[in-house]
Design an enzyme around this catalytic site. Structure first.
Site, short mmCIF file in Angstrom:
data_model
loop_
_atom_site.label_atom_id
_atom_site.label_comp_id
_atom_site.label_asym_id
_atom_site.label_seq_id
_atom_site.Cartn_x
_atom_site.Cartn_y
_atom_site.Cartn_z
N LEU A 109 -16.93 40.47 -27.99
CA LEU A 109 -16.72 41.00 -28.89
C LEU A 109 -15.23 42.27 -29.11
O LEU A 109 -15.01 43.25 -28.08
CB LEU A 109 -17.99 41.74 -29.29
CG LEU A 109 -19.23 41.10 -29.20
CD1 LEU A 109 -20.34 41.89 -30.18
CD2 LEU A 109 -19.17 39.86 -30.19
N GLY A 136 -12.36 42.47 -34.18
CA GLY A 136 -12.04 41.25 -35.28
C GLY A 136 -14.13 41.05 -35.24
O GLY A 136 -14.03 40.96 -36.41
N HIS A 137 -14.78 40.86 -34.25
CA HIS A 137 -16.21 40.36 -35.00
C HIS A 137 -16.72 41.59 -35.70
O HIS A 137 -17.67 41.83 -36.06
CB HIS A 137 -16.88 40.63 -33.12
CG HIS A 137 -16.12 39.15 -32.29
ND1 HIS A 137 -15.82 39.53 -31.42
CD2 HIS A 137 -15.64 37.88 -32.55
CE1 HIS A 137 -15.23 38.19 -30.93
NE2 HIS A 137 -15.55 37.53 -31.83
N GLN A 151 -18.81 22.83 -27.34
CA GLN A 151 -16.67 22.88 -28.33
C GLN A 151 -16.02 23.58 -27.09
O GLN A 151 -14.57 23.49 -28.03
CB GLN A 151 -16.90 23.77 -29.39
CG GLN A 151 -17.38 25.47 -29.26
CD GLN A 151 -17.57 26.34 -29.55
OE1 GLN A 151 -18.82 26.81 -30.11
NE2 GLN A 151 -16.28 26.73 -29.75
N SER A 170 -8.76 38.43 -30.73
CA SER A 170 -8.43 36.70 -29.82
C SER A 170 -9.07 37.05 -28.49
O SER A 170 -8.45 38.12 -27.90
CB SER A 170 -8.17 35.72 -30.34
OG SER A 170 -8.12 35.40 -29.24
N SER A 171 -10.53 36.61 -28.46
CA SER A 171 -10.90 37.37 -27.37
C SER A 171 -9.87 36.30 -26.41
O SER A 171 -9.66 36.94 -25.22
CB SER A 171 -12.03 36.28 -26.81
OG SER A 171 -13.35 36.85 -27.93
O1 PAF Z 1 -16.26 30.81 -34.12
C1 PAF Z 1 -16.81 30.95 -32.49
O2 PAF Z 1 -17.04 32.06 -31.88
C2 PAF Z 1 -17.61 29.43 -32.16
O3 PAF Z 1 -17.17 29.09 -32.62
C3 PAF Z 1 -19.08 29.97 -32.86
C4 PAF Z 1 -19.07 30.04 -33.89
C5 PAF Z 1 -19.45 30.90 -32.35
C6 PAF Z 1 -19.73 28.99 -32.56
O4 PAF Z 1 -20.01 28.76 -31.02
#
Ligand code: PAF
Length: 299
Positions: free
Chosen positions: A33, A36-37, A61, A190-191
């Site tokens: 985190l 941004g989060h 993903q 961004s991470s």
């Molecule tokens: O945006 C992200 O961090 C990811 O794509 C999500 C929405 C948590 C799904 O894994």
């Protein structure tokens, strides 16, 4: 703050809260985190009584050769950030809990297919990525049962694809788009920024610089037309785009795409219609790091 690793715990906790009339917001994340989060969590507070953050690095993903193994995993730190931000529940399942059956998620028999909205931008470059996102996000919606879910603008294609999923499959959740947070020099948080070397970090804000120039040029054209009373559709000057790609390539970026697409269908725009919303989006590699960013354009 409660920390739950099991779906059943989450279901019980949230059902109790909702029984008492609380409105629940979900912020789905892959952890690591950053500000941004935190901004998404703060948005979530504005729309709910209790905020749930999920932390799960979703194997589905990531494509072969992508950074799944390297992706930062910092749960203890993430939980501390959530505590400070007043989050009520962190859901951090392991792969086995999330996907069962060996935990890889690869052996599921049903997957959602995305048509047109997947044909451009990251969908074209990262085959299977958004299907993997939909798989995990629909599971999270069903597990957490939140009233509202917050996703960041930085992942703009993800936002609109999930929006379409919610509409087409009637998920009872309201979506909120949180604005992109940036460092002082414009780099979107961004991470993956953690992967950048010092030299790469210095170059990285050029991505946003290019988007801003592109947006200024389109907005200026539309503004001067409107001022002269002409509300007409104009051809998008693609030379603006080629110039920005060239500038990035000259600075050692490897550009996956820099495109203008219409919103919300994410189709390449050849023209700009007055009153319509568009997005200019970029994905580019600096060394081994792939960064994305985008900016809205007003027709
Ligand atoms: O945006 C992200 O961090 C990811 O794509 C999500 C929405 C948590 C799904 O894994």
């Amino acid at each position: 703050l409660k920390l739950a690793h099991k779906k059943s715990e989450v279901r019980h906790i949230v059902a109790d809260w909702q029984y008492n009339g609380d409105r629940i917001a979900l912020v789905p994340t892959m952890g690591a985190l950053h500000d941004g989060h935190i901004s998404l969590i703060r948005q979530a507070h504005l729309h709910s009584d209790r905020v749930v953050v999920s932390v799960f690095v979703n194997p589905l993903q990531f494509g072969p050769g992508e950074d799944f193994d390297q992706y930062p995993r910092t749960l203890t730190r993430d939980v501390e950030i959530c505590r400070k931000e007043g989050v009520a529940l962190v859901f951090a399942p392991d792969q086995m809990e999330m996907y069962g059956n060996g935990g890889s998620g690869q052996d599921h028999f049903i997957s959602l297919q995305i048509s047109k909205m997947n044909e451009h931008l990251c969908g074209a470059r990262r085959k299977g990525h958004f299907e993997g996102v939909l798989q995990v996000v629909s599971k999270l919606f069903n597990i957490v049962h939140a009233d509202v879910a917050v996703f960041g603008q930085k992942d703009i294609q993800q936002y609109y694809i999930i929006h379409q999923l919610v509409e087409e499959y009637d998920f009872p959740v309201e979506l909120i788009m949180g604005p992109t947070m940036r460092d002082a020099d414009g780099l979107a948080l961004s991470s993956r920024n953690e992967y950048l070397s010092a030299d790469e970090r210095k170059l990285a804000p050029m991505l946003f610089g290019g988007l801003q120039r592109l947006s200024d040029r389109v907005n200026d054209t539309m503004k001067s037309l409107k001022e002269s009373g002409e509300f007409k559709t104009v051809l998008l000057d693609k030379s603006f785009i080629s110039e920005e790609i060239l500038r990035l390539e000259e600075n050692n970026f490897n550009v996956d795409y820099l495109s203008v697409v219409s919103v919300p269908d994410l189709q390449p725009a050849d023209v700009i219609e007055p009153g319509r919303l568009y997005v200019a989006a970029v994905a580019a590699w600096i060394g081994n790091t792939r960064l994305i960013d985008n900016i809205f354009l007003n027709g």
